[in-house]
Design an enzyme around this catalytic site. Structure first.
Site, PDB file in Angstrom:
ATOM      1  CE1 TYR A 158      27.632  90.442  39.050  1.00 20.59           C
ATOM      2  CE2 TYR A 158      29.079  90.189  40.948  1.00 20.59           C
ATOM      3  CZ  TYR A 158      28.906  90.275  39.584  1.00 20.59           C
ATOM      4  OH  TYR A 158      29.992  90.193  38.750  1.00 20.59           O
ATOM      5  CE  LYS A 162      28.534  87.173  37.868  1.00 24.84           C
ATOM      6  NZ  LYS A 162      28.527  86.796  36.436  1.00 24.84           N
TER       7      LYS A 162
HETATM    8  P1  NAP Z   1      30.523  94.962  31.289  1.00 26.38           P
HETATM    9  O1  NAP Z   1      31.707  95.685  30.769  1.00 26.38           O
HETATM   10  O2  NAP Z   1      29.468  95.709  32.031  1.00 26.38           O
HETATM   11  O3  NAP Z   1      29.848  94.178  30.062  1.00 26.38           O
HETATM   12  C1  NAP Z   1      28.693  93.405  30.263  1.00 26.38           C
HETATM   13  C2  NAP Z   1      28.373  92.639  29.013  1.00 26.38           C
HETATM   14  O4  NAP Z   1      27.216  91.820  29.255  1.00 26.38           O
HETATM   15  C3  NAP Z   1      28.032  93.547  27.836  1.00 26.38           C
HETATM   16  O5  NAP Z   1      28.525  92.947  26.660  1.00 26.38           O
HETATM   17  C4  NAP Z   1      26.513  93.545  27.831  1.00 26.38           C
HETATM   18  O6  NAP Z   1      25.952  93.790  26.558  1.00 26.38           O
HETATM   19  C5  NAP Z   1      26.247  92.108  28.242  1.00 26.38           C
HETATM   20  N1  NAP Z   1      24.904  91.908  28.753  1.00 26.38           N
HETATM   21  C6  NAP Z   1      24.322  92.512  29.831  1.00 26.38           C
HETATM   22  N2  NAP Z   1      23.060  92.081  29.953  1.00 26.38           N
HETATM   23  C7  NAP Z   1      22.836  91.214  28.945  1.00 26.38           C
HETATM   24  C8  NAP Z   1      21.715  90.457  28.528  1.00 26.38           C
HETATM   25  N3  NAP Z   1      20.544  90.505  29.187  1.00 26.38           N
HETATM   26  N4  NAP Z   1      21.836  89.651  27.422  1.00 26.38           N
HETATM   27  C9  NAP Z   1      22.999  89.619  26.755  1.00 26.38           C
HETATM   28  N5  NAP Z   1      24.090  90.306  27.100  1.00 26.38           N
HETATM   29  C10 NAP Z   1      24.003  91.094  28.169  1.00 26.38           C
HETATM   30  O7  NAP Z   1      30.933  93.773  32.268  1.00 26.38           O
HETATM   31  P2  NAP Z   1      32.333  93.039  32.515  1.00 26.38           P
HETATM   32  O8  NAP Z   1      32.991  93.684  33.649  1.00 26.38           O
HETATM   33  O9  NAP Z   1      33.055  92.828  31.239  1.00 26.38           O
HETATM   34  O10 NAP Z   1      31.777  91.650  33.078  1.00 26.38           O
HETATM   35  C11 NAP Z   1      31.690  90.478  32.292  1.00 26.38           C
HETATM   36  C12 NAP Z   1      31.354  89.322  33.204  1.00 26.38           C
HETATM   37  O11 NAP Z   1      32.353  89.214  34.206  1.00 26.38           O
HETATM   38  C13 NAP Z   1      30.034  89.489  33.949  1.00 26.38           C
HETATM   39  O12 NAP Z   1      29.390  88.247  34.066  1.00 26.38           O
HETATM   40  C14 NAP Z   1      30.464  89.975  35.322  1.00 26.38           C
HETATM   41  O13 NAP Z   1      29.522  89.661  36.310  1.00 26.38           O
HETATM   42  C15 NAP Z   1      31.755  89.214  35.488  1.00 26.38           C
HETATM   43  N6  NAP Z   1      32.671  89.799  36.452  1.00 26.38           N
HETATM   44  C16 NAP Z   1      33.183  91.068  36.265  1.00 26.38           C
HETATM   45  C17 NAP Z   1      34.059  91.577  37.205  1.00 26.38           C
HETATM   46  C18 NAP Z   1      34.669  92.942  37.074  1.00 26.38           C
HETATM   47  O14 NAP Z   1      35.352  93.365  38.012  1.00 26.38           O
HETATM   48  N7  NAP Z   1      34.491  93.643  35.972  1.00 26.38           N
HETATM   49  C19 NAP Z   1      34.388  90.818  38.325  1.00 26.38           C
HETATM   50  C20 NAP Z   1      33.847  89.544  38.482  1.00 26.38           C
HETATM   51  C21 NAP Z   1      32.997  89.044  37.529  1.00 26.38           C
HETATM   52  P3  NAP Z   1      25.454  95.281  26.112  1.00 26.38           P
HETATM   53  O15 NAP Z   1      26.710  96.048  25.751  1.00 26.38           O
HETATM   54  O16 NAP Z   1      24.584  95.027  24.954  1.00 26.38           O
HETATM   55  O17 NAP Z   1      24.760  95.878  27.302  1.00 26.38           O
END
Ligand code: NAP
Length: 250
Positions: A158, A162
């Site tokens: 990861y 990133k």
């Molecule tokens: P999340 O709630 O787990 O949602 C992930 C999203 O990505 C879902 O819409 C999922 O779609 C989609 N996805 C996963 N694999 C995919 C693929 N192969 N093709 C298309 N879509 C895909 O995650 P989140 O926390 O909102 O995170 C969103 C972004 O922010 C990510 O890039 C994550 O790394 C980044 N981020 C998050 C955090 C945090 O603390 N939450 C911190 C830093 C960065 P499905 O519903 O269809 O699976």
């Protein structure tokens, strides 16, 4: 809907739009006049976001696409162009984690995390930038993470993905700036979504106590910053990564 929406009739593609941060970003764009392509792994998953935008008087469509697969990305962007118009704003938000200590990490988990988080952004940028270059306008926003700069034990895949996104952001900014296209990134800290749902309570309390702003983040904390980068107000900002972590990494 606001009186003077910032994104009136702009074609916006948001990947990972079914849940969490991506859903909030997509809904905000919809509320500000954007025509939003909501992309998730399946059309059914993306549909609740597209429906929420539609029900609030906005324009949106749901698309199923694995962003790590080149042929699916090509086909999806062709459909988006046909159905909504050529993409003007792209938010590469789709992401997933497959954590494991290095010695136990499966090669397939390394490859999957790199494919979705990093290659997915590359493929979507490639697919969207053709039309942006022609229009001499575009906004590209990549969602990276504080883990991309600080690293994370058990998160080598990861963190590598990133960190790669930050280099990709700077390179795209340099390559496409002459065509009126900006490319920036946001690096969230700990945001309350499905991705962080398994964090033990003890860890949550520690993060909240360490962050100067005294709490974990919400999807809305990230979405507002993303929309700023995609707005006219950020027209002279490119290649930047803005940390959105409540001050956690200060
Ligand atoms: P999340 O709630 O787990 O949602 C992930 C999203 O990505 C879902 O819409 C999922 O779609 C989609 N996805 C996963 N694999 C995919 C693929 N192969 N093709 C298309 N879509 C895909 O995650 P989140 O926390 O909102 O995170 C969103 C972004 O922010 C990510 O890039 C994550 O790394 C980044 N981020 C998050 C955090 C945090 O603390 N939450 C911190 C830093 C960065 P499905 O519903 O269809 O699976």
């Amino acid at each position: 809907m606001k009186d003077h929406p910032r994104f009136q009739d702009k074609v916006v593609v948001v990947t990972g739009a079914s849940r969490g941060i991506g859903k909030e970003i997509a809904v905000r764009f919809g509320a500000e006049g954007g025509k939003v392509a909501c992309v998730a792994t399946s059309e059914a998953n993306a549909l609740s976001t597209a429906t929420a935008i539609y029900d609030s008087g906005g324009v949106a469509r749901a698309y199923g696409c694995d962003v790590g697969e080149a042929d699916q990305v090509e086909a999806t962007f062709s459909r988006i162009t046909e159905e909504l118009g050529p993409p003007e704003i792209l938010v590469n938000n789709a992401g997933l984690a497959r954590d494991a200590l290095l010695m136990r990490m499966k090669d397939e988990d390394w490859e999957r995390v790199l494919a979705v988080n990093l290659k997915g952004a590359y493929l979507c940028i490639k697919a969207a930038s053709r039309a942006m270059m022609k229009a001499r306008y575009g906004r590209i926003l990549n969602v990276t993470s504080i883990i991309g700069t600080s690293g994370g034990a058990g998160q080598a895949n990861y963190a590598a993905a990133k960190a790669g996104l930050i280099g990709l952001t700077k390179s795209v900014a340099k390559e496409l700036g002459g065509r009126g296209i900006t490319c920036n990134a946001v690096a969230p800290g700990f945001i309350e979504t499905d991705m962080t749902a398994d964090l033990p309570e003890e860890m949550r309390e520690k993060i909240a106590a360490t962050a100067p702003l005294g709490r974990l983040g919400q999807a809305s904390d990230v979405a507002g910053v993303v929309l700023f980068f995609c707005s006219d107000d950020a027209g002279y900002v490119t290649g930047q990564t803005l940390v959105v972590d409540g001050g956690l990494t200060l």
